[in-house]
Scaffold this motif. Structure first.
Motif, PDB file in Angstrom:
ATOM      1  N   PHE A 401       0.833  -1.209   0.000  1.00 21.13           N
ATOM      2  CA  PHE A 401       0.000   0.000   0.000  1.00 21.13           C
ATOM      3  C   PHE A 401       0.868   1.259   0.000  1.00 21.13           C
ATOM      4  CE2 PHE A 401      -2.595  -3.379   1.751  1.00 21.13           C
ATOM      5  CZ  PHE A 401      -3.640  -3.336   0.840  1.00 21.13           C
ATOM      6  N   ASN A 402       0.188   2.430  -0.026  1.00 20.36           N
ATOM      7  CA  ASN A 402       0.929   3.651  -0.354  1.00 20.36           C
ATOM      8  C   ASN A 402       1.861   4.115   0.755  1.00 20.36           C
ATOM      9  OD1 ASN A 402      -1.012   4.486   1.394  1.00 20.36           O
ATOM     10  ND2 ASN A 402      -1.796   6.135   0.139  1.00 20.36           N
ATOM     11  N   GLY A 403       1.515   3.839   2.022  1.00 15.21           N
ATOM     12  CA  GLY A 403       2.383   4.301   3.105  1.00 15.21           C
ATOM     13  C   GLY A 403       3.783   3.744   2.982  1.00 15.21           C
ATOM     14  N   PHE A 404       3.893   2.533   2.488  1.00 14.97           N
ATOM     15  CA  PHE A 404       5.199   1.897   2.358  1.00 14.97           C
ATOM     16  C   PHE A 404       6.087   2.671   1.396  1.00 14.97           C
ATOM     17  CE2 PHE A 404       7.900  -1.242   0.142  1.00 14.97           C
ATOM     18  CZ  PHE A 404       8.708  -1.583   1.202  1.00 14.97           C
ATOM     19  N   VAL A 405       5.484   3.142   0.299  1.00 10.58           N
ATOM     20  CA  VAL A 405       6.276   3.830  -0.723  1.00 10.58           C
ATOM     21  C   VAL A 405       6.935   5.066  -0.138  1.00 10.58           C
ATOM     22  CG1 VAL A 405       6.188   4.945  -2.950  1.00 10.58           C
ATOM     23  CG2 VAL A 405       4.737   2.985  -2.504  1.00 10.58           C
ATOM     24  N   SER A 406       6.112   5.915   0.532  1.00  4.53           N
ATOM     25  CA  SER A 406       6.695   7.168   1.006  1.00  4.53           C
ATOM     26  C   SER A 406       7.706   6.907   2.119  1.00  4.53           C
ATOM     27  CB  SER A 406       5.597   8.123   1.459  1.00  4.53           C
ATOM     28  OG  SER A 406       4.638   7.465   2.220  1.00  4.53           O
ATOM     29  N   GLU A 407       7.415   5.932   2.987  1.00  5.30           N
ATOM     30  CA  GLU A 407       8.383   5.681   4.054  1.00  5.30           C
ATOM     31  C   GLU A 407       9.669   5.091   3.486  1.00  5.30           C
ATOM     32  OE1 GLU A 407       7.367   4.110   7.776  1.00  5.30           O
ATOM     33  OE2 GLU A 407       5.480   5.204   7.913  1.00  5.30           O
ATOM     34  N   LEU A 408       9.546   4.295   2.446  1.00  2.00           N
ATOM     35  CA  LEU A 408      10.757   3.722   1.853  1.00  2.00           C
ATOM     36  C   LEU A 408      11.646   4.829   1.288  1.00  2.00           C
ATOM     37  CD1 LEU A 408      12.193   1.069   1.155  1.00  2.00           C
ATOM     38  CD2 LEU A 408      11.139   1.197  -1.067  1.00  2.00           C
ATOM     39  N   ILE A 409      11.013   5.842   0.666  1.00  2.00           N
ATOM     40  CA  ILE A 409      11.809   6.935   0.116  1.00  2.00           C
ATOM     41  C   ILE A 409      12.510   7.685   1.253  1.00  2.00           C
ATOM     42  CG2 ILE A 409      11.722   9.052  -1.227  1.00  2.00           C
ATOM     43  CD1 ILE A 409       9.412   7.891  -2.773  1.00  2.00           C
TER      44      ILE A 409
END
Lengths: 660, 307
Positions: A401-409
């Motif tokens: 889901f989307n939270g993972f993307v921003s935290e990964l960045i």
């Protein structure tokens, strides 16, 4: 240059919509007018904003205006466009949700006109805040948003607790306003102007006032976005407000604080290193304490409120990395920080609104959001449960889901190991560890929230559950869930929205290669999502003809729903480890004697430690002032000392003013 | 590239079974029994697959989906782990974050399934698992942070292959081994944190969450645990493996041998040491965090003021 006409027309349309929905008697027509005017305004604003987001020229116009403002420059650059592009549509969705959520009140004869008018005013404030380049008009937008949010919070104003929560919010937000006014006054005194361009010219020069203004602005924006330790108003307001108002406040309105922060970051140019560390520390503390407080809450909406403090903290950690990267001239670090932070803001708006909407439909069905009383709602409200679960997974930053993307960045910035000194590398990796801790605690809190509310059996046997939620509530929820999934599986969509804003930063020529590094993760996420779908299919199919029995009770057969694990029990072990940050008020009445006549009783309550401490300090201060002022009249020596201090303060102020 | 991937896949299919068998064999040898066959897990899985599942009438689809989500996430983590000490199935920058968060997804799924049964045992296990994991993630990130700072690499398999030149690098290496061993014990529910063979629900952590699962669902959970153990063991093995990083048969065999050694070690520890009191488990995990901090400090010292 693109025509600013649509943007300028949107404001009067929203105002007319507000006036009409106030004037009309029938709730249905008020709602219709409000939604229609917002939809038209949204379409107009998007017509202006989308070209800017795709790399077009900023939309600009200067309006002549009588003194003291003289001229109002409007300018929608990519940063403002990014915020406008989701703020207005989400407010529109919130208004649609309101028609379903408030229906029980309308059925009892309540007039909803003012409420819809206020929702229109919120949209007006967005157009002002995100486009105007004049400090006075900016403050006007800021104040419209604050007062509208306050009035929206106290929808149920007959309840004293709700009035108190609203008042608490009103005071806090105005403390923030005073600090902001102070910063603007300081800037005005240095530049003799009120437009942001002159502010920027002054701020980009290294002066002693720059640091002070940075701190003042930071505190004000932190209060707006409910950073720790300025968050005390937030859980109260969020648990008191109607669900859609909580959603809009948490997801959309309070992002204005972070927008203003980014706006002044751009104006001030290359930051000093200490500013980066300040932002990073602030963010990390907010994330840490915010998430700790989510772990013990009983009230679902209060829990979600604290989680806002956590998530703005995560975004600020990204901005802190961006500041540091900028000040060290390491573009990849700066891009990762700002991109991760901005994307997290957008993601948070998607899943936090969804969570509040789902909590709202729980409230509408059961008239409570106390997790100790709920349970088993997944069987009664399956759609709400599924949507809440999606958002809960997303807010815990779990793939796909989307939270993972921003935290990964953000992780990619923190763990890059590119900082110039060993000490800064230690600090950045420690911040990454904090983020990992925050993620794990967020899994705990969200498991607890979803598990207690929707799974198992109802803890209160007499819990009455009304009919399934109407389409007007489900529709906005589906759209938000759609956003959560789309940005999770195609982060390119989210990155496309922020890339123009990133290009405003002077270091950003290298933004796309940095973000290209995440392409393999995206494919991994997609594969995982596909496999999860298959798993869901398998799980659902297997249930069709399966044998049913009771839950295993270790041989005990008279199990009742009261024997389920409670929310406080779930958090107890964790809260005990972090006891120093999560003080618990315990009331115990132990049974007395060999044959107790009265039943024993244990009650635990986790109060907000910051708020308690604040009230304590205020109480002590009040006592001290009362004592001192009493003594002044009695003893001339005290009066003399007080007079001296007053003269010294006035003298210092005069000296400071003459410095110009 | 392709043969390595195929070898990884083969290892993923065989090694979890072997390692579980090895642990059980070691435990039975220590307690003077002959022990089950090495591939007992495979027989168990086949037996469970032939059965059908029974579901509590309290449960929702969450309970039925969770075991497969757990299995998927275990497989998803195996994709980025250097199972044979060299290139994993897929590799991308910051894949260790992916590994940690995919494990988090599986954990959340199984905790929700536990809460779904409405039994207090499920809630108890879920609360413990959630609490321990909040301490475990910091330890894991300290270690990967330190290792990637030491090596200057951002993928798991490259970060696990540090160049041990001098004291600080060696300190990082030792501290990482200590912390990763503890992480492995906690994540795979091994002694002294959790007793996989206990029969008292009140003392269980992981097993108490899966009390209600049966049939193929239970098989999925058991296979997932075995895969998770292999992933953890292979990470430790890669760190220990002097030939890590080379895609030769010798390096791969050595890695497998070290995995078996790790399994023997875990089995031995499990036979000789009693389970910690639940209250003491967080302190045990704090040892891992402390080693992580030591590793980070040493790594920063080694990296010094490098650009």
């Amino acid at each position: 240059m693109p025509s600013p006409l649509p943007l300028l027309v949107a404001v009067p349309i929203l105002l007319i919509g507000a006036a009409l929905s106030l004037a009309l008697r029938a709730n249905r027509s008020s709602a219709g007018i409000s939604i229609a005017s917002q939809a038209v305004a949204t379409a107009l604003v998007l017509a202006n904003v989308v070209p800017v987001l795709r790399g077009g020229k900023p939309v600009e116009i200067v309006w002549a205006w009588p003194a003291p403002i003289e001229r109002i420059p409007f300018r929608v650059d990519a940063l403002g466009a990014f915020f406008l592009s989701w703020s207005l549509p989400m407010t529109l969705l919130g208004t649609v949700y309101a028609t379903g959520y408030l229906k029980p009140y309308f059925d009892r004869g309540r007039h909803g006109g003012p409420h819809y008018a206020l929702l229109n005013m919120v949209s007006v404030s967005f157009v002002l805040i995100y486009s105007v380049q004049n400090a006075l008009v900016f403050l006007l937008g800021w104040e419209i948003a604050a007062v509208a949010a306050w009035l929206l919070v106290i929808w149920d104003y007959r309840n004293q607790k709700i009035r108190f929560a609203g008042f608490n919010y009103l005071v806090s937000t105005h403390v923030g306003l005073f600090v902001l006014v102070a910063a603007f006054m300081l800037l005005h005194s240095k530049t003799d102007a009120m437009d942001f361009r002159s502010f920027g010219e002054f701020l980009s020069k290294p002066t002693p006032a720059r640091g002070a203004i940075f701190m003042l602005l930071g505190v004000s924006f932190a209060l707006k976005s409910a950073f720790f330790p300025f968050h005390t108003w937030l859980p109260r307001a969020h648990s008191a407000a109607p669900a859609h108002v909580s959603a809009l406040m948490s997801g959309v309105i309070h992002k204005a604080g972070l927008f203003a922060f980014l706006r002044f970051t751009l104006l001030a140019g290359r930051p000093d290193e200490w500013m980066g560390w300040t932002v990073l520390t602030f963010g990390a503390l907010s994330a840490f304490f915010g998430v700790l407080y989510t772990s013990t809450q009983r009230d679902l909406k209060r829990l979600l409120g604290y989680s806002s403090t956590e998530n703005v903290g995560i975004a600020a950690m990204g901005f802190g990395v961006g500041y540091l990267g900028w000040s060290w001239d390491i573009p990849s670090l700066a891009v990762a920080g700002f991109a991760g932070g901005m994307l997290h803001l957008l993601n948070h708006a998607f899943f936090k609104c969804l969570l509040f909407y789902a909590a709202g439909s729980v409230y509408r069905a059961t008239h409570t959001v106390d997790v100790e009383r709920l349970g088993g709602l997944a069987k009664r409200l399956p759609r709400t449960a599924a949507l809440f679960l999606v958002a809960a997974l997303a807010i815990s930053a779990l793939p796909p889901f989307n939270g993972f993307v921003s935290e990964l960045i953000i992780y990619s910035g923190l763990l890059s190991g590119r900082a110039p000194s060993g000490r800064s590398n230690i600090a950045l990796i420690t911040a990454a560890v904090m983020l990992a801790f925050v993620g794990a605690v967020s899994v705990l809190s969200m498991t607890r929230a979803f598990g207690l509310t929707f799974l198992g059996n109802a803890r209160e046997p007499g819990l009455h559950v009304n009919e399934e939620e109407p389409v007007s509530m489900l529709g906005p929820m589906w759209l938000h869930a759609f956003g959560v999934v789309v940005i999770g599986l195609a982060p390119g969509a989210g990155v496309a929205m922020i890339s123009a804003a990133l290009d405003l930063f002077p270091f950003a020529s290298s933004s796309s290669p940095v973000l290209d590094a995440f392409v393999p993760v995206v494919w991994a996420s997609r594969a995982l999502a596909l496999a999860l779908l298959v798993a869901c299919g398998v799980g659902l199919r297997r249930g069709i003809k399966a044998r049913r029995s009771v839950t295993w009770g270790c041989g005990y057969t008279a199990i009742s729903p009261r024997m389920q694990y409670t929310g406080s029990a779930f958090a107890e072990h964790f809260a005990r480890i972090f006891e120093s940050f999560l003080p618990v008020l315990r009331r115990v009445r132990a049974p007395e004697g060999v044959f107790p006549q009265r039943a024993g009783h244990v009650g635990t309550h986790h109060a907000d430690p910051v708020e308690r401490r604040m009230f304590e300090v205020l109480g002590q201060g009040e006592k001290f002032v009362a004592q001192a002022s009493g003594r002044i009249s009695e003893q001339p020596r005290f009066a003399f000392a007080a007079g001296l201090i007053a003269i010294a303060v006035i003298g210092l102020i005069a000296y400071g003013a003459s410095d110009r | 590239m392709m043969p390595v991937r195929l070898a990884n896949l083969a290892a993923l299919l065989v090694m979890p079974l072997v390692l579980t068998g090895v642990i059980n064999r070691v435990k039975s040898l220590w307690s003077g029994r002959k022990g089950p066959p090495l591939f007992q897990l495979a027989f168990d899985v086949v037996r469970l697959l032939r059965k059908s599942s029974v579901y509590s009438s309290t449960t929702t689809p969450v309970f039925r989906i969770a075991p497969y989500v757990l299995l998927l996430t275990a497989a998803g983590s195996a994709c980025v782990a250097p199972l044979l000490g060299s290139t994993p199935f897929v590799s991308f920058p910051f894949d260790f974050v992916w590994l940690a968060y995919v494990w988090g997804l599986g954990r959340m799924a199984i905790m929700l399934a536990a809460l779904d049964t409405g039994s207090s045992f499920g809630g108890m296990g879920a609360a413990r698992e959630a609490t321990f994991s909040t301490l475990l993630e910091p330890a894991l990130f300290f270690i990967v942070g330190a290792l990637s700072l030491l090596t200057g690499k951002h993928t798991l398999h490259e970060a696990l292959n540090p160049h041990l030149d001098g004291g600080p690098a060696f300190v990082v290496w030792v501290a990482a081994l200590v912390a990763l061993t503890i992480v492995l014990q906690v994540e795979t529910a091994r002694m002294p944190v959790d007793d996989p063979a206990t029969h008292l629900e009140l003392t269980m952590v992981h097993e108490v969450m899966v009390l209600d699962h049966s049939g193929p669902d239970l098989a999925a959970i058991q296979v997932a645990s075995a895969i998770k153990f292999f992933v953890g063991a292979s990470i430790i093995a890669t760190l220990l493996n002097p030939w890590a990083g080379s895609e030769t048969l010798a390096a791969a065999s050595l890695n497998v041998a070290i995995c078996v050694f790790v399994a023997i070690l875990i089995g031995t520890v499990e036979s000789l040491i009693a389970r910690l009191k639940l209250r003491a488990v967080p302190q045990y995990i704090v040892v891992a965090i402390a080693s992580g901090v030591v590793a980070l400090l040493a790594a920063a010292w080694r990296a010094g003021g490098a650009p």
